[in-house]
Design an enzyme around this catalytic site. Structure first.
Site, mmCIF file in Angstrom:
data_model
loop_
_atom_site.group_PDB
_atom_site.id
_atom_site.type_symbol
_atom_site.label_atom_id
_atom_site.label_comp_id
_atom_site.label_asym_id
_atom_site.label_seq_id
_atom_site.Cartn_x
_atom_site.Cartn_y
_atom_site.Cartn_z
ATOM 1 N N HIS A 57 0.964 -1.042 -0.191
ATOM 2 C CA HIS A 57 0.300 0.128 -0.058
ATOM 3 C C HIS A 57 0.752 1.122 0.024
ATOM 4 O O HIS A 57 2.173 1.287 0.325
ATOM 5 C CB HIS A 57 -0.884 0.110 1.197
ATOM 6 C CG HIS A 57 -0.124 -0.027 2.622
ATOM 7 N ND1 HIS A 57 0.572 1.211 3.004
ATOM 8 C CD2 HIS A 57 0.200 -1.000 3.437
ATOM 9 C CE1 HIS A 57 1.284 0.567 4.063
ATOM 10 N NE2 HIS A 57 0.952 -0.600 4.371
HETATM 11 O O1 LIG Z 1 5.421 -0.053 13.826
HETATM 12 P P1 LIG Z 1 4.118 -0.123 13.225
HETATM 13 O O2 LIG Z 1 3.176 -0.213 14.180
HETATM 14 O O3 LIG Z 1 3.791 0.787 12.110
HETATM 15 O O4 LIG Z 1 4.170 -1.591 12.489
HETATM 16 C C1 LIG Z 1 3.043 -1.878 11.515
HETATM 17 C C2 LIG Z 1 3.597 -2.308 10.287
HETATM 18 O O5 LIG Z 1 4.427 -1.276 9.884
HETATM 19 P P2 LIG Z 1 5.953 -1.366 9.242
HETATM 20 O O6 LIG Z 1 6.849 -2.159 10.539
HETATM 21 O O7 LIG Z 1 5.784 -2.196 8.195
HETATM 22 O O8 LIG Z 1 6.303 0.009 9.164
HETATM 23 C C3 LIG Z 1 2.445 -2.618 9.320
HETATM 24 O O9 LIG Z 1 2.832 -2.908 8.315
HETATM 25 P P3 LIG Z 1 2.419 -2.166 6.699
HETATM 26 O O10 LIG Z 1 3.180 -2.624 5.752
HETATM 27 O O11 LIG Z 1 1.008 -2.552 6.767
HETATM 28 O O12 LIG Z 1 2.613 -0.612 7.155
HETATM 29 C C4 LIG Z 1 1.713 -3.811 9.946
HETATM 30 O O13 LIG Z 1 0.426 -3.728 9.141
HETATM 31 C C5 LIG Z 1 1.193 -3.445 11.387
HETATM 32 O O14 LIG Z 1 0.567 -4.359 11.836
HETATM 33 C C6 LIG Z 1 2.243 -3.087 12.121
HETATM 34 O O15 LIG Z 1 3.250 -3.903 12.261
HETATM 35 P P4 LIG Z 1 3.556 -4.895 13.475
HETATM 36 O O16 LIG Z 1 4.562 -6.171 13.212
HETATM 37 O O17 LIG Z 1 2.172 -5.622 14.162
HETATM 38 O O18 LIG Z 1 4.273 -3.933 14.578
#
Ligand SMILES: O=P(O)(O)O[C@H]1[C@H](OP(=O)(O)O)[C@@H](OP(=O)(O)O)[C@H](O)[C@@H](O)[C@H]1OP(=O)(O)O
Length: 434
Positions: A57
């Site tokens: 996304h």
């Molecule tokens: O640190 P956050 O809460 O932003 O982590 C998100 C994930 O973001 P990312 O670590 O990839 O920057 C998010 O991935 P995304 O691709 O959808 O942005 C994920 O969906 C969300 O569940 C958080 O990941 P987590 O592993 O549950 O912390």
């Protein structure tokens, strides 16, 4: 003012919270520019007959978890920090905390633009496949994760195409398929062994207590002139993320960025890479094995196109699949991309500075894996593009090898990698186990 000069030096270290433009800086000058020469797959008489694109996304708001941390940091700065520097005074008197809990990871306008522009660039790269005619005759399929940021991204991608061809709504649809795009939610062995198992991310917790992280924490406390005990690693990360989101969402070089130099940013980047490595990458086998469904889906589409082209017509010319960083990373690991000799651990940042598993370079917002099947005079060829740049398959030294060569390289996975088998929880049956 030149937009490039407004980019904080640490913008290249934001990991999965980095802008797509940091990976493709030429887009800052022309968001629709493409380099068609990359598509010369090194052979004659090639025609692209199918494209599958697996796309993260676009730019999104912080998740609620991080918004709460940002609010705590802002309160601490307002109530405790002693402003000596201009930038700190700007945080205290000019900047305000505008993120609210309801934003929780939703797509922002920039994120819609990310996908609208990506759609136009891919249509420019593959005009015979991503075409108005193919859109009208249903030869372009759209599949997405159920998460709002993904649904909104795939709609924006379609808007980009409709605007390009100056076409009114042609009743485009998209299929929500979490079995494909959120496979990790359905893999019991991943949920039990990694998602709900604190020890799975042990290296991340160890790094939070490392000397490198302590140095960044103490430096930040000194700059704010607050007690060391008040600056936790979560608050350090909240400040780093504030800088990343202000740039990604508003293209601003926020005063929060002044808290970090590149050395600090490399420490925080490594912490995020440790999380992604152990939760989505090579750290645990089940991380990549949970993507078997998506892997087989990809090759089933390619195989079907390879079969149909023999009769002169490929029914599905283009597949657009929208997911998450945690959709793309496990698949890249399953296919052997970005594998370092040495695992990423809490104690080897210095040895891992040149690591290949670097999420800032791999999965920014709108990151995309594009697989192009060509019908060439000497047979079918498959080219892989990561973020619109060619990337050779591991151990295959050709930018568009024969499709059969790629299938052979992945033969074991193609004949195995059974999602049910890999993901089932092995509940020991004591009678048999004895
Ligand atoms: O640190 P956050 O809460 O932003 O982590 C998100 C994930 O973001 P990312 O670590 O990839 O920057 C998010 O991935 P995304 O691709 O959808 O942005 C994920 O969906 C969300 O569940 C958080 O990941 P987590 O592993 O549950 O912390």
């Amino acid at each position: 003012k030149d937009v490039n000069s407004n980019i904080p030096a640490i913008a290249n270290y934001f990991g999965t919270k980095g802008r797509y433009e940091e990976v493709n800086p030429h887009l800052l000058d022309d968001i629709l520019s493409v380099n068609k020469s990359i598509l010369k797959p090194g052979c004659t008489g090639c025609t692209a007959v199918h494209v599958t694109a697996i796309i993260r996304h676009g730019t999104r708001f912080p998740t609620s978890k991080n918004i709460r941390r940002m609010q705590r940091l802002y309160d601490l700065v307002l109530n405790e920090a002693v402003a000596t520097d201009t930038w700190l005074n700007d945080i205290k008197t000019k900047w305000h905390m505008w993120y609210t809990d309801d934003m929780d990871g939703k797509l922002v306008k920039k994120g819609r633009d990310d996908h609208r522009h990506l759609a136009v660039r891919l249509a420019t790269l593959f005009p015979s496949l991503i075409s108005e005619e193919n859109l009208r005759n249903g030869r372009i399929r759209f599949i997405t994760s159920s998460k709002h940021r993904c649904v909104d991204s795939v709609v924006a991608f379609q808007e980009g195409l409709l605007n390009l061809w100056k076409v009114a709504e042609v009743g485009l649809g998209h299929k929500i398929n979490d079995e494909l795009m959120r496979f990790f939610d359905q893999c019991q062995r991943f949920i039990e062994g990694v998602e709900n198992n604190k020890t799975a991310l042990e290296q991340v917790y160890l790094f939070k207590d490392s000397a490198e992280m302590k140095r960044v924490q103490m430096k930040m406390a000194d700059q704010l002139q607050v007690p060391y005990s008040h600056i936790t690693t979560d608050l350090v990360e909240a400040a780093f993320f504030l800088c990343s989101y202000e740039l990604a969402i508003k293209s601003l070089n926020s005063p929060w960025c002044n808290l970090f130099d590149e050395t600090d940013a490399q420490v925080l980047e490594y912490k995020n890479d440790l999380k992604q490595y152990w939760k989505r990458g090579y750290g645990h086998d089940i991380n990549r094995k949970s993507s078997c469904t998506l892997f087989h889906d990809l090759f089933n589409r390619l195989d079907r196109a390879a079969h149909e082209i023999r009769f002169g017509h490929v029914s599905e010319a283009v597949t657009i699949q929208v997911g998450h960083a945690e959709t793309l990373l496990p698949l890249l690991a399953l296919m052997g991309f970005f594998r370092d000799e040495m695992p990423l651990t809490a104690d080897n940042l210095d040895m891992q500075r040149g690591r290949t598993f670097c999420t800032s370079r791999i999965v920014p917002y709108a990151a995309n894996l594009v697989f192009v099947l060509y019908d060439c005079s000497e047979g079918l060829r498959l080219q892989f593009l990561l973020n619109e740049k060619p990337l050779n398959f591991p151990n295959i030294n050709h930018s568009a090898p024969l499709y059969g060569t790629v299938r052979e390289a992945y033969g074991e996975l193609l004949h195995g990698c059974n999602f049910e088998k890999e993901c089932e929880l092995h509940i020991p049956n004591h009678a048999n186990e004895l």
